[in-house]
Every structure is written in structure tokens, then in C-alpha cells.
Design a protein around this motif. Structure first.
Motif, PDB file in Angstrom:
ATOM      1  N   ARG B  90      29.115  16.650  -8.281  1.00 12.95           N
ATOM      2  CA  ARG B  90      27.992  16.111  -9.047  1.00 12.95           C
ATOM      3  C   ARG B  90      28.425  14.976  -9.965  1.00 12.95           C
ATOM      4  O   ARG B  90      27.595  14.306 -10.568  1.00 12.95           O
ATOM      5  N   GLU B  91      29.739  14.795 -10.095  1.00 13.50           N
ATOM      6  CA  GLU B  91      30.211  13.715 -10.962  1.00 13.50           C
ATOM      7  C   GLU B  91      30.415  12.432 -10.177  1.00 13.50           C
ATOM      8  O   GLU B  91      30.997  11.479 -10.666  1.00 13.50           O
ATOM      9  N   LEU B  92      29.918  12.421  -8.958  1.00 18.45           N
ATOM     10  CA  LEU B  92      30.112  11.216  -8.146  1.00 18.45           C
ATOM     11  C   LEU B  92      29.059  10.165  -8.433  1.00 18.45           C
ATOM     12  O   LEU B  92      27.925  10.478  -8.761  1.00 18.45           O
ATOM     13  N   CYS B  93      29.470   8.927  -8.252  1.00 19.49           N
ATOM     14  CA  CYS B  93      28.568   7.801  -8.389  1.00 19.49           C
ATOM     15  C   CYS B  93      27.274   8.070  -7.601  1.00 19.49           C
ATOM     16  O   CYS B  93      27.312   8.390  -6.418  1.00 19.49           O
ATOM     17  N   GLY B  94      26.140   7.945  -8.276  1.00 17.02           N
ATOM     18  CA  GLY B  94      24.854   8.232  -7.651  1.00 17.02           C
ATOM     19  C   GLY B  94      24.572   7.326  -6.458  1.00 17.02           C
ATOM     20  O   GLY B  94      23.918   7.738  -5.494  1.00 17.02           O
ATOM     21  N   TYR B  95      25.046   6.090  -6.524  1.00 20.16           N
ATOM     22  CA  TYR B  95      24.817   5.178  -5.390  1.00 20.16           C
ATOM     23  C   TYR B  95      25.418   5.759  -4.128  1.00 20.16           C
ATOM     24  O   TYR B  95      24.834   5.746  -3.058  1.00 20.16           O
ATOM     25  N   VAL B  96      26.653   6.235  -4.296  1.00 18.52           N
ATOM     26  CA  VAL B  96      27.391   6.763  -3.157  1.00 18.52           C
ATOM     27  C   VAL B  96      26.665   7.997  -2.616  1.00 18.52           C
ATOM     28  O   VAL B  96      26.446   8.140  -1.412  1.00 18.52           O
ATOM     29  N   ASN B  97      26.273   8.865  -3.534  1.00 21.19           N
ATOM     30  CA  ASN B  97      25.620  10.108  -3.122  1.00 21.19           C
ATOM     31  C   ASN B  97      24.283   9.850  -2.446  1.00 21.19           C
ATOM     32  O   ASN B  97      23.948  10.493  -1.460  1.00 21.19           O
ATOM     33  N   ASN B  98      23.503   8.908  -2.993  1.00 25.82           N
ATOM     34  CA  ASN B  98      22.209   8.605  -2.372  1.00 25.82           C
ATOM     35  C   ASN B  98      22.410   8.059  -0.971  1.00 25.82           C
ATOM     36  O   ASN B  98      21.791   8.500  -0.007  1.00 25.82           O
ATOM     37  N   CYS B  99      23.283   7.061  -0.914  1.00 25.66           N
ATOM     38  CA  CYS B  99      23.452   6.324   0.332  1.00 25.66           C
ATOM     39  C   CYS B  99      23.995   7.222   1.440  1.00 25.66           C
ATOM     40  O   CYS B  99      23.482   7.236   2.551  1.00 25.66           O
ATOM     41  N   TRP B 100      25.013   7.996   1.124  1.00 24.27           N
ATOM     42  CA  TRP B 100      25.656   8.788   2.183  1.00 24.27           C
ATOM     43  C   TRP B 100      24.990  10.137   2.390  1.00 24.27           C
ATOM     44  O   TRP B 100      25.190  10.771   3.431  1.00 24.27           O
ATOM     45  N   GLY B 408      23.080   9.860 -19.460  1.00 25.21           N
ATOM     46  CA  GLY B 408      22.372  10.012 -18.190  1.00 25.21           C
ATOM     47  C   GLY B 408      23.370  10.361 -17.116  1.00 25.21           C
ATOM     48  O   GLY B 408      24.564  10.499 -17.388  1.00 25.21           O
ATOM     49  N   ALA B 409      22.892  10.478 -15.878  1.00 31.26           N
ATOM     50  CA  ALA B 409      23.808  10.853 -14.803  1.00 31.26           C
ATOM     51  C   ALA B 409      24.550   9.617 -14.304  1.00 31.26           C
ATOM     52  O   ALA B 409      25.767   9.523 -14.372  1.00 31.26           O
ATOM     53  N   GLN B 410      23.816   8.649 -13.834  1.00 33.11           N
ATOM     54  CA  GLN B 410      24.400   7.413 -13.309  1.00 33.11           C
ATOM     55  C   GLN B 410      23.214   6.501 -13.005  1.00 33.11           C
ATOM     56  O   GLN B 410      22.102   6.995 -12.797  1.00 33.11           O
ATOM     57  N   PRO B 411      23.414   5.199 -12.980  1.00 35.49           N
ATOM     58  CA  PRO B 411      22.256   4.319 -12.785  1.00 35.49           C
ATOM     59  C   PRO B 411      21.435   4.626 -11.534  1.00 35.49           C
ATOM     60  O   PRO B 411      20.249   4.312 -11.480  1.00 35.49           O
TER      61      PRO B 411
END
Ligand code: SF4
Ligand code: SF4
Lengths: 377, 439
Positions: B90-100, B408-411
Motif C-alpha cells: 500500500r506504500e507504493l506509488c499510486g500511479y504504478v498501482n493504478n496503471c498495473w 494523503g496517499a499519493q497524487p
């Protein structure tokens, strides 16, 4: 003679005593990619900075979102526990390590310091040249600091001492092989951690006298054999909890566990290149296992070698290198039908919660362990 | 009290910007469908060396993840959940998590459009650890080739001895990527196209720097919406180099005209603030909210990243700090020459390097843009967006800039941002500075 456990528990006293005895300087480092041999050859005590579990009312001012280990090490500096450390070195690895280094230097600018770059793409063609160049510069900086030359003889001696230490620690790991499990996971972890804060020559003397004693022990009763994976650890609490449930951690794939000892410096005329190659070639950390994937297969190899029955993945909260690698580990374990339990740990080990999870894992594994029912006898 | 202090009007260049962005998206969609095109994950950074390959489209996960978060919270949550249940932290960059997460789902939008599988991965070298691990999943799961290039780092002033081996390492890493793409995919690399980009990029950088300098004017001629929309038109949105140059020329002309005629982004401007890293893309509403106080955001090192690395010019304006210049009259004859001229420095070319070894830049930035305050998010996930933020906040406070942190979590991840709490904080922060909402 003090035991490794006592040294680990009194590691600050050990380092202070070492300074008083030798008149040498203590160089603190964070990550196990740091080539300790070079600092050792310069007559320093390379000291792995280990987290503890002390109350933290200070680090928030400069840190946010860090894993607890990096916070705690900074906190210990603020509390004066590391007041004997003369210098700090940070090696390119996890960014939270860099942050601990950076914030410590903001508060303690008088410390000698160096940032040693090592490639994140450890297997790229020119990685060895980049690392070799960085090591040459590191030696130069060290020489300026300590006011003497780091000779080839001193490097050879350091390589010998460190290779010997790794070989002895590998022997220690062998004492948990399936056919003869003589030591507990908690004992091994305490010895491993103590070795990371000690003068390796002194540690080697202790290991040489301890190993025969351990080898002479009667084998332990067969039980559930577990492997530990995840973020680095700083004590043996988890191992002890596992043991209290009748199981044993028999191997690990931790940066400060097997990854610290599995490969040696292969002596070459170019000593710094030889040292650089050892660190580039060591089992990949989660961060450095990127383009050339080795980590999942390596985990499987260790699991097989030590004939473990299941895996515990203990990840630090906010540990992004492991957070971004765990899917690959889970995938491997699922595909190969290996039982596992993942949990996150913070400043302290959440005891009851962890116990429940590990108990569930053990209960899941046990019925399938035909050897425990005497089928293989 | 009248709210309006300055005249405002919309930017005319918006139409062109939208057209360029739409063309980029079309190229990606076509690449996904065409057997002759290659769709790559990643980015090429600085100078886009990928132009040398015909039909190679390099797509970064940043804009995709950010767009997902702002377009559909429920879909980006679905994608992140797909990642998390497979082991992503859950500490991963949100962009990465959304995209993958979409790769796990097999579709990349709420309407079920198939996930565009990448054929290779070239993660953008960057100080952030998440970049070193980027694209690894599509390599592991597809499987496809993945290449890497390090982002060397060290502290202190530039050290020629350290530079030479580290620069060579960077150059060789990229050479290897180009050679491997040629070998694996049978694509021919057109060096002339690279030489052409090398000619154009410095000219774009001059224009981009000009825009940043114009933003120091009162009233600020652009709002964050424009800054954030346009900075991607070269870094993340790959477009034809000549079109890129033409676009930035026209943009500078229009912004200069706005400055000359005191055309403001915010009609009520009376307070200026800066940021550091990306804003929450799903909650850009707070910029509008701040306008009620007559407050305008002049950007961040992130939104002005095309200028990087920053320096404070003697005349107090913001400029570009290039320590190692291209030698006068240097003739670029080979691919190696070209790459060596791109990677002249081992480090120091990204604004994030400032956080390591040029810590004064954050305060220089505040000075150059004459800011009153700084709003600095603390992102729980994605190490590179948060590293040193507390430290930067303290530095700014020490120079008299008022600092507001929020969490916040990430942008690209809405999970932890309490929007109401954030707006309340803004009210308290502004009121504590003696400013009330304009009637
Ligand atoms: S690797 Fe994980 S546990 Fe270690 S310093 Fe980085 S975030 Fe912390
Ligand atoms: S800097 Fe931020 S946005 Fe970029 S990869 Fe790192 S965490 Fe993600």
C-alpha cells in the motif's frame, strides 16, 4: 568470553570498548551493500546501524512516511546512543536509508560522511566500472580522513577476514539443514546481527570456538520448518515467537541474513574490483532485483536447500522495495504450492496478532507433513 | 470590496495543446493495434532518444495513473485492489498501482477497453526507487524485455573524477537499450532523428525557462491547470520535435502578451504560494478554493520541471543550472557523441537531485517566484514524492515563508486524503495569515 547475544544487546558498549582498545574510528553504515572490507582495511570498525525499539518523539520533525528502521536509527542518534560514531556512509540503495543518513547529518554536521554510489542495475555491463571508480574515490576520501594509506596488504587482510567470517556463518546456517537441525533460528539471527556490529576478526575467533560446540549438540526434534523473507530485521523476536509455537525458522532470504554471507570476494590483483564484484554479485535485494530477475528463483532455491515447509514474509510497514516485489514472491509461492503467511511489522512486533497468523500457518502445514507422522521412518 | 483586481481571459493556445495530446493518445491506441508499432512502458527522460525508432511509442505510467485517479475513483480503486490482493504494498506509488492494476484486470478503463500490453519496458532513470522497480511487473507477467539505466548520485560539488565513470555508465546503459531494441525487434535506429532532437531540445528549454520566469510576475499569467497541462507536452507526452518547438514558441508569445497586458490567471491575486511535488490530481479543486482568498499557485519545481536543474540568477530570476556545458562548436557525428552530449553530468539534471545535494534550491525557488506561502503535501505512498519534504518545509519556514503540510496517499491515490479536513486546514492557514475569503 561474552556471547554473541550479550554483544548484540550491549552493542554500543562493545563499540566504545573497541574504540578504547584500538584507538580506531567507528564508521556507521546502513545497508548491506556497503563494502565493509574497504573500511576495515582502513582500520575502521564498520558498524551496521541497527534499529532498536525506543520511544520516538523527535523524528517527525524531519521525516515522514519512513519505515520504522530508518526512523529509529535517526532517533537513536538524537537520543545520543550513537554518540561514539565518527563517520557515516550511505550506499545507494533504499531511499529511506538515504533519508536517515541525510537527516542525521542535518543534526550532526560534524560527522565525517560519504555517499557511495553503487548501481541499482547491478548486472549492467558497466556497473563494475562505475562501482570500481566509486570505490577508488571512497578509498581516497578515507585516506584523507584517517591520514594513512590503505595498502594492498590491508585490503588482502580485510578480504581474508571477511571471507572467513562469511564461511563460518555459512557453517552456522548449515546447522539447520534438514538432516541435522542443531540450532534455533533465534540463535542464528542473534549471531548474525552481532557479527554485523563487531570487528570481524574478533567475531571469527568466537565463531571458531562456538561452532564445534553447536555441532556437538544433539539434533532437535523434527518440527515445522519455516523460511523467513522480507524486510531486514533487528532482533530475534519473531524467531522466538515461532519457536514458542513448536516451529523453527531454518533459513531466510533477508538482506542481513543469507544475503550477507552467501558469496565471497574472489581474490584478484585489482582488489577494489574484486570487492566491487562481490557486492554486485551478491543475492539481489528487493530493490536491485529489477532488470535481471534472480530473486524469486533464489528464494525457491534456498527453500529447497533447507527443506522448509512454509514461508513467513515479514515486511516493514512503508517498505517500498519489498512492497513492490512481493507480488513476484507471492506468485512464485502460489505456483509452487508453498504455504506462506505475510504480515507487516512496525516499531514493535504486534505479538498476539503475529502469533495468531503464524499459528494458523503452522496448523495449515502440519497435517500435510507426512514425515511427522512417521511415514518416512 | 471588489473581488476583481486584474483582468483575466482564457488562453488561446489551449486548442493546440489539446490537439497535440489527442494525437499522442491516438498514436498509443494505434500502436496497441498495429503489428508494426512497438508500445513500450517507460520514458526516455530529458532528450527523447526514442525518436530514432520509427513506430516506437513510449508511455509512462505517471500520466496514465494520474488520469485514472482523476477520472474515476471507483475504477482506480478497483485497479489498486487488483494489485494489492496480488501482493503490491500500500506504500507504493499510486500511479504504478493504478496503471498495473489494470494489467491484472485485463482492461484499462471502466468501459472495459482491453489493457494495452507493452512490448518492452524502459523505466525512466530517476532518483526515486519506484522508478528502479517500474515496468518490472509487465516484464514479469508478459514476459517482455526490460532495460534499465542508473541515476547516479553523490553529494558535494561536482567531482570530475567521479563524473567520468558514472557518465560513461549512463551512456553505455542507453546505448545498450538502443542496440537491444534494434537486435530484438529488428528496428533500425535513425541517428539523424536523434541529432535533430538534440538541436531542438535546448531551444525548447530556453522557451520553457522563459515561461517559468514570466510566472514570477504579478499577476501570475498562468494558473496551475495550464502549467500542469502543458509541461507534459514533451516529457510525458511524446510529440514531434518540431511541433513541440512551435508549440512552446507560440505559448511563450501568448504568455508574454499576458504579462505585458497584466492578464491574470486569478482575477483576485493578492497572495502567492508554491508547492513541491505533484498535487492530488483527483482534487485540484482546492486551487479554485484558494482563489476565494485571492491566492494563486505559481507552480512547483515539479510543474516547472522542464527548466531543471534550477538556479537563482543574479537578477533574482529563475534559471537553468548546467554545470557541464556542451563544448562550443562540438560536432555530433555518432550516436555515442549524441548520448554523451545528453548525459554530460552523472547527476544533477532532475529537480529531485536538488533534494539530495543542492538543498538551497527550494528556498531559491521561493525567492524567484516571490511566494508568501508553501503548501507541501506529505504523501504516505511513493517515497520519491515525500523524501525531504519536512526538511524543505523547515527551510522555507526559516526564511519566513508560511508552510502548510497536509497528508494523503499519493497524487494518484485518493485513499487517505480527507478533502474536508484539507479545506478546513486551508481556511485556518489563510486566516492565520490575516486573510479572509473575498466577498
Ligand atoms: S529496504 Fe525497507 S526496511 Fe529497509 S530501509 Fe528501505 S524501506 Fe526500510
Ligand atoms: S517520485 Fe513520486 S510519482 Fe514519481 S515514481 Fe516516485 S513516488 Fe511515484
Amino acid at each position: 568470553m561474552k556471547t554473541f547475544k550479550e554483544i548484540l544487546e550491549n552493542r554500543h558498549a562493545y563499540a566504545k570498548d573497541w574504540k578504547a582498545r584500538t584507538g580506531g574510528k567507528v564508521l556507521g553504515f546502513y545497508d548491506t551493500y556497503f563494502p565493509e572490507e574497504v573500511a576495515y582495511a582502513a582500520g575502521l570498525l564498520p558498524l551496521r546501524l541497527l534499529a532498536s525499539h525506543c520511544e520516538d518523539a523527535l523524528t517527525d520533525r524531519l521525516m515522514y512516511g519512513n519505515c520504522y528502521c530508518t526512523r529509529d536509527i535517526f532517533n537513536q542518534f538524537m537520543l545520543g546512543r550513537y554518540d561514539y560514531v565518527d563517520g557515516l556512509v550511505s550506499i545507494e540503495s533504499c531511499q529511506w536509508w538515504y533519508n536517515a543518513f541525510d537527516t542525521t547529518l542535518i543534526e550532526f554536521p560534524e560527522l565525517w560522511s560519504h555517499y557511495l554510489f553503487t548501481t541499482d542495475y547491478v548486472d549492467a555491463r558497466t556497473s563494475k566500472d562505475a562501482v570500481f571508480s566509486e570505490l577508488k574515490i571512497f578509498v581516497k576520501r578515507l585516506e584523507e580522513w584517517i591520514g594513512k594509506t590503505v595498502t594492498d596488504e590491508a585490503l588482502d587482510n580485510a578480504i581474508d577476514v571477511y571471507n572467513k567470517n562469511r564461511a563460518l556463518l555459512r557453517q552456522l546456517y548449515q546447522l539447520r539443514r534438514f538432516d541435522r537441525t542443531a540450532v534455533l533460528g533465534s540463535e542464528v539471527m542473534e549471531i548474525m546481527l552481532a557479527n554485523q556490529v563487531m570487528d570481524k576478526a574478533e567475531a571469527n575467533v568466537m565463531l571458531e570456538s562456538l561452532l564445534p560446540e553447536l555441532e556437538a549438540r544433539a539434533p532437535q526434534e523434527d518440527g515445522v520448518r519455516l523460511m523467513l523473507i522480507g524486510s531486514e530485521t533487528y532482533d530475534a523476536k519473531l524467531e522466538k515467537l515461532v519457536e514458542s509455537l513448536g516451529a523453527n525458522i531454518v533459513t531466510d532470504e533477508l538482506d542481513n541474513g543469507t544475503a550477507y554471507i552467501l558469496n565471497d570476494v574472489i581474490p584478484m590483483k585489482n582488489r577494489l574490483m574484486a570487492i566491487g564484484l562481490r557486492y554486485l554479485g551478491k543475492p539481489h535485494s528487493a530493490l536491485k532485483d529489477n532488470v535481471w530477475r534472480r530473486r524469486p528463483e533464489h528464494i525457491y532455491q534456498l527453500y529447497e536447500d533447507f527443506q522448509a515447509d512454509g514461508v513467513i514474509i515479514a515486511k516493514q510497514i512503508y517498505c517500498h522495495p519489498h512492497g513492490s516485489d512481493m507480488y513476484a514472491v507471492w506468485k512464485l509461492l502460489r505456483e509452487r504450492n508453498i504455504p506462506y503467511h505475510t504480515f507487516e511489522r512496525d516499531t514493535t512486533l504486534p505479538y498476539e496478532e503475529t502469533k495468531l497468523g503464524v499459528e494458523a500457518l503452522i496448523s495449515m502445514i502440519k497435517p500435510g507433513m507426512t514425515r511427522l507422522h512417521g511415514w518416512s521412518k | 470590496m471588489s473581488k476583481q483586481i486584474w483582468e483575466t481571459r482564457p488562453l488561446e493556445i489551449w486548442g493546440k495543446a489539446k490537439e497535440l495530446r489527442a494525437n499522442f493518445q491516438k498514436a498509443i491506441n494505434e500502436a496497441a493495434a498495429s503489428p508494426n508499432s512497438l508500445l513500450a512502458h517507460g520514458n526516455t527522460g530529458g532528450v527523447d532518444w526514442s525518436v530514432g525508432f520509427d513506430g516506437l511509442n513510449v508511455v509512462e505510467d505517471n500520466p496514465i495513473g494520474a488520469i485514472m485517479a482523476s477520472r474515476s475513483d471507483s475504477f482506480s480503486r478497483e485497479a489498486r485492489l487488483a494489485s494489492e490482493i496480488r501482493g503490491w504494498g500500500r506504500e507504493l506509488c499510486g500511479y504504478v498501482n493504478n496503471c498495473w492494476g489494470c494489467q491484472f484486470l485485463g482492461y484499462d478503463s471502466p468501459d472495459g477497453a482491453p489493457f494495452p500490453y507493452r512490448q518492452l519496458s524502459v523505466p525512466l532513470p530517476d532518483p526515486c526507487d519506484q522508478h528502479a522497480k517500474r515496468g518490472q511487473q509487465c516484464m514479469d507477467l508478459s514476459p517482455i524485455p526490460r532495460f534499465g539505466a542508473d541515476w547516479p548520485m553523490y553529494l558535494g560539488p561536482i567531482d570530475p573524477e567521479r563524473e567520468s565513470a558514472l557518465v560513461e555508465h549512463k551512456v553505455q546503459c542507453i546505448l545498450h537499450v538502443i542496440n537491444e531494441i534494434e537486435r530484438i525487434f529488428g528496428k533500425k535506429y535513425d541517428d539523424e532523428k536523434l541529432f535533430n532532437v538534440l538541436d531542438i531540445v535546448p531551444r525548447v528549454q530556453v522557451l520553457v525557462t522563459k515561461i517559468a520566469q514570466l510566472m514570477a510576475n504579478v499577476p501570475a499569467p498562468l494558473g496551475l491547470k495550464e502549467l500542469y497541462s502543458f509541461y507534459t507536452l514533451s516529457v510525458l507526452t511524446k510529440i514531434d520535435p518540431q511541433e513541440m518547438l512551435d508549440f512552446w514558441k507560440a505559448f511563450v508569445d501568448e504568455v508574454q502578451w499576458r504579462v505585458d497586458n497584466k492578464i491574470a490567471a486569478v482575477a483576485t491575486e493578492r497572495y502567492r504560494w508554491m508547492e513541491a511535488h505533484p498535487s492530488p490530481w483527483h482534487f485540484l479543486r482546492y486551487f479554485r478554493y484558494m482563489e476565494q482568498y485571492g491566492a494563486v499557485c505559481i507552480g512547483s519545481q515539479y510543474s516547472h520541471m522542464l527548466v531543471e536543474p534550477f538556479k537563482l540568477n543574479d537578477d533574482g530570476t529563475i534559471g537553468r543550472e548546467e554545470q557541464v556545458k556542451v563544448p562550443e562548436g562540438q560536432k555530433i557525428r555518432t550516436r555515442e557523441d549524441a548520448l554523451r552530449s545528453i548525459f554530460r553530468e552523472a547527476r544533477g539534471e532532475r529537480f529531485k537531485d536538488d533534494e539530495y545535494f543542492r538543498k538551497h534550491v527550494i528556498t531559491d525557488f521561493a525567492k524567484a517566484f516571490h511566494v508568501d506561502g508553501a503548501i507541501m503535501p506529505l504523501w504516505r505512498a511513493g517515497v520519491g514524492c515525500t523524501l525531504t519534504r519536512k526538511e524543505q518545509g523547515l527551510r522555507l519556514s526559516e526564511m519566513g515563508v508560511r508552510v502548510l503540510h497536509y497528508e494523503g496517499a499519493q497524487p494518484g491515490d485518493r485513499t487517505d486524503l480527507d478533502e474536508h479536513d484539507f479545506l478546513d486546514r486551508l481556511d485556518i492557514w489563510m486566516e492565520s495569515q490575516g486573510l479572509e475569503k473575498l466577498a
